[in-house]
Design a protein around this motif. Structure first.
Motif, mmCIF file in Angstrom:
data_model
loop_
_atom_site.group_PDB
_atom_site.id
_atom_site.type_symbol
_atom_site.label_atom_id
_atom_site.label_comp_id
_atom_site.label_asym_id
_atom_site.label_seq_id
_atom_site.Cartn_x
_atom_site.Cartn_y
_atom_site.Cartn_z
ATOM 1 N N MET A 89 15.988 1.314 32.731
ATOM 2 C CA MET A 89 16.988 0.812 33.651
ATOM 3 C C MET A 89 17.434 -0.394 33.001
ATOM 4 S SD MET A 89 18.450 1.808 36.042
ATOM 5 C CE MET A 89 20.164 1.059 36.779
ATOM 6 N N GLU A 90 16.571 -1.089 32.260
ATOM 7 C CA GLU A 90 16.905 -2.605 31.983
ATOM 8 C C GLU A 90 17.918 -2.289 30.775
ATOM 9 O OE1 GLU A 90 17.290 -6.170 31.336
ATOM 10 O OE2 GLU A 90 16.299 -5.566 32.783
ATOM 11 N N ALA A 103 25.575 2.834 28.932
ATOM 12 C CA ALA A 103 24.960 2.381 30.054
ATOM 13 C C ALA A 103 24.157 3.735 30.616
ATOM 14 C CB ALA A 103 25.538 1.860 31.142
ATOM 15 N N ASP A 146 20.694 -5.709 43.793
ATOM 16 C CA ASP A 146 21.662 -6.752 43.540
ATOM 17 C C ASP A 146 22.737 -6.478 44.317
ATOM 18 O OD1 ASP A 146 23.408 -8.844 42.771
ATOM 19 O OD2 ASP A 146 23.377 -8.323 40.777
ATOM 20 N N ASN A 185 19.146 -1.901 41.288
ATOM 21 C CA ASN A 185 18.139 -3.229 41.013
ATOM 22 C C ASN A 185 17.977 -4.213 42.015
ATOM 23 O OD1 ASN A 185 17.070 -4.326 38.847
ATOM 24 N ND2 ASN A 185 18.623 -5.964 38.941
ATOM 25 N N PHE A 233 23.967 0.820 39.857
ATOM 26 C CA PHE A 233 23.109 0.362 38.991
ATOM 27 C C PHE A 233 22.465 -0.910 39.655
ATOM 28 C CE2 PHE A 233 23.536 2.701 34.664
ATOM 29 C CZ PHE A 233 23.399 3.957 35.461
ATOM 30 N N ARG A 234 23.536 -1.774 40.190
ATOM 31 C CA ARG A 234 23.068 -3.171 40.605
ATOM 32 C C ARG A 234 22.285 -2.875 41.904
ATOM 33 N NH1 ARG A 234 25.312 -7.146 37.711
ATOM 34 N NH2 ARG A 234 27.298 -6.840 36.458
ATOM 35 N N SER A 285 28.306 0.312 37.548
ATOM 36 C CA SER A 285 28.039 -0.744 37.727
ATOM 37 C C SER A 285 27.397 -0.991 39.098
ATOM 38 C CB SER A 285 29.039 -2.036 37.321
ATOM 39 O OG SER A 285 28.657 -3.283 37.546
ATOM 40 N N TYR A 322 20.286 4.903 30.943
ATOM 41 C CA TYR A 322 19.836 5.558 32.415
ATOM 42 C C TYR A 322 19.320 6.771 32.355
ATOM 43 C CZ TYR A 322 20.139 7.358 37.356
ATOM 44 O OH TYR A 322 19.919 7.777 38.638
ATOM 45 N N ILE A 377 25.791 -3.106 31.171
ATOM 46 C CA ILE A 377 26.728 -3.344 32.666
ATOM 47 C C ILE A 377 27.159 -5.004 32.423
ATOM 48 C CG2 ILE A 377 26.746 -3.736 35.144
ATOM 49 C CD1 ILE A 377 26.975 -0.693 34.132
ATOM 50 N N ARG A 378 26.071 -5.623 32.059
ATOM 51 C CA ARG A 378 26.524 -7.128 31.966
ATOM 52 C C ARG A 378 27.379 -7.274 30.772
ATOM 53 N NH1 ARG A 378 20.878 -7.718 33.644
ATOM 54 N NH2 ARG A 378 20.258 -7.414 31.380
ATOM 55 N N LEU A 399 21.290 -1.900 32.331
ATOM 56 C CA LEU A 399 21.813 -2.970 32.869
ATOM 57 C C LEU A 399 22.385 -3.990 31.932
ATOM 58 C CD1 LEU A 399 19.072 -3.701 35.836
ATOM 59 C CD2 LEU A 399 21.532 -3.038 36.232
#
Length: 533
Positions: free
Chosen positions: A164-165, A155, A250, A248, A244-245, A241, A159, A171-172, A168
């Motif tokens: 960034m996608e 991740a 989130d 984004n 990064f969220r 995580s 970065y 991270i998922r 993520l």
């Protein structure tokens, strides 16, 4: 030389070869052959590191010095068997990450992640494992913490490449592994082994054959694993995580990450990082320090290292300490087996023996219009912020060892007893056959041939100990600790200095990052590292 004596020599040579085969079997049973291979993508790597012929001492010297370019070169030149691919790929992925060769690290991380997923699925679903199989003979599927760390550092790779996608996605993957694997892992490592009943019966027979006091031997076992010993999560992974969220948008899932961090690392102020003041941005730093500790083999020998270990009245011991040996009574046919000892092993780890050269990490942020401004000698305005300890990676190693040590010991006891009894039985048959053939002959040549056979049998019995090894495999290119923290700042560009300091606040190492751009309402992450032993 007489024809009869020549015939005797040929006979004992066959016997000696058979005894030597016992040695080969004992050593090879724990190390089956595999096709050596190098990384298939070595010749097409997108950077200029040239592979070097692998030398273990030089590799570890480069690693301990923080020379990841040389460490990478040695890993690229290392020949490995299929069962060691995952371990090598993990080391290469982490070495290239800390060497800031992010494209190559992404490539290896993705490859090893897929290999680990398949290998780990097999290891979790395996319920019956032969006690005679040495763990080193099986495919290395990775340690449970490595299963998460590969996505953590991948991740960060994405970065740093501005993807960034892709970050993520990693991270998922961490979240998915938490749900699909980590819970199952906890149950699996705490479950008792179910070795084959025949092996246990044979091991009990072997213990009686050697006059072993089994309760005294079992008392040497490391403690059984408890639920507190099980690795559950990674604070560093949750921290990345969370950030990064937030980047984004989130906020809800970021808060969940912060709550988990609060449980994993109670002193870490994760909740403070969620609230960014109106009109401000946030500058955060993740600093990795040191090299992860390495597990080692803990071995002890019977009977020397076991108090009151012998139960048989007809057995005796010669020597003292670890060099003490069992002297078995003569077999009914008069054959006397060479004195021997039994070796038992399990993995161990001593976190207290690891030296820490730094006491903390702090950051200096220039051109900050906020409270806490200090004026340095050069006249620059700088905000100083101490980072907090986020995760000690050695805790993960310690937990992993504790969850495996008792089972490894139990398997080693069964394995060593079975193989040693097989070697002793084969040795007795070898010497008895030779003695019967020459029962009516007492020539010097016959005596010499018997002595040669006796030495071969002794070597075969000793070879069992040489083959008895603990599984101490792990990735060695991970950090020892992660520190993190930061501060809210006005939107703009900043120069940031990350300082690693000792107990007297002396700077041991510092790393500078120029013109870091911070935007309103979102955090920006800087990754720093000082990776030396």
């Amino acid at each position: 030389m007489k024809r009869a004596e020549c015939s005797s020599i040929k006979y004992v040579l066959r016997i000696g070869i058979a005894a030597a085969c016992i040695c080969v079997f004992a050593s090879c049973a724990s190390a089956p052959k595999g096709d050596a291979e190098a990384l298939i993508h070595t010749d097409s790597r997108p950077h200029a590191v040239k592979k070097k012929k692998y030398n273990e001492a030089r590799f570890y010297k480069a690693l301990d010095d923080g020379d990841f370019e040389s460490a990478t070169a040695f890993l690229l030149g290392q020949k490995i068997t299929n069962r060691e691919r995952i371990r090598q790929y993990l080391d290469l992925a982490f070495a290239e990450h800390f060497g800031k060769v992010y494209d190559s690290s992404i490539e290896v991380c993705n490859k090893v992640d897929a290999l680990m997923e398949d290998a780990v699925t097999k290891s979790v679903t395996r319920t019956v494992l032969s006690a005679t199989l040495n763990e080193n003979a099986s495919e290395y599927s990775g340690r449970v913490y490595e299963y998460l760390y590969v996505n953590l550092f991948n991740a960060l790779n994405y970065y740093h490449r501005g993807d960034m996608e892709g970050a993520l996605v990693e991270i998922r993957k961490i979240g998915n592994k938490q749900r699909e694997y980590i819970a199952k892992y906890g149950k699996a490592v705490l479950a008792k082994d179910a070795p084959q009943k025949r092996e246990i019966t044979d091991a009990d027979y072997a213990a009686a054959m050697f006059g072993i006091n089994m309760p005294a031997l079992i008392a040497k076992s490391p403690p059984q694993a408890t639920k507190d010993d099980v690795f559950r999560d990674s604070a560093a992974s949750r921290y990345v995580s969370m950030l990064f969220r937030l980047m984004n948008g989130d906020a809800d899932d970021a808060r969940i990450d912060a709550d988990v961090i609060a449980m994993l690392s109670p002193r870490f102020p994760a909740a403070q990082m969620l609230a960014i003041p109106e009109g401000k941005g946030r500058l955060d730093v993740l600093a990795f320090y040191g090299l992860i500790g390495r597990r080692y083999e803990q071995s002890f020998y019977f009977p020397g290292d076991v108090v009151n270990g012998l139960a048989g009245l007809n057995f005796s011991v010669i020597g003292i300490g670890s060099s003490a040996m069992i002297v078995m009574p003569p077999f009914p046919n008069g054959v006397v087996i060479p004195a021997f000892r039994l070796k038992f092993v399990y993995p161990a780890f001593d976190a207290s023996s690891i030296r820490q050269h730094i006491a903390g990490v702090r950051i200096l942020v220039s051109d900050v219009n906020a409270s806490g401004i200090l004026t340095e000698g050069k006249g620059e305005a700088a905000a100083v912020c101490d980072l907090s300890l986020l995760e000690d990676f050695n805790d993960a190693v310690d937990k992993d060892v504790r969850t495996h040590a008792a089972k490894a010991f139990a398997r080693s006891v069964v394995r060593s007893l079975l193989k040693k009894s097989a070697a002793v039985t084969a040795g007795e048959a070898t010497l008895a056959a030779l003695a019967d053939k020459n029962s009516n002959k007492k020539s010097f040549a016959d005596a010499l041939l018997y002595e040669l056979a006796y030495l071969s049998v002794s070597a075969a019995i000793d070879a069992v100990d040489a083959a008895e090894t603990a599984d101490v495999r792990q990735s060695v290119c991970l950090p020892a600790r992660a520190y993190a923290g930061g501060c809210a700042v006005d939107p703009g560009s900043y120069d940031v200095t990350v300082q690693y300091v000792d107990a007297s606040s002396n700077i041991v190492f510092q790393e500078r990052f120029a013109s870091v751009k911070v935007e309103s309402g979102v955090p920006v992450l800087i990754e720093s590292s000082y990776m030396k032993k």
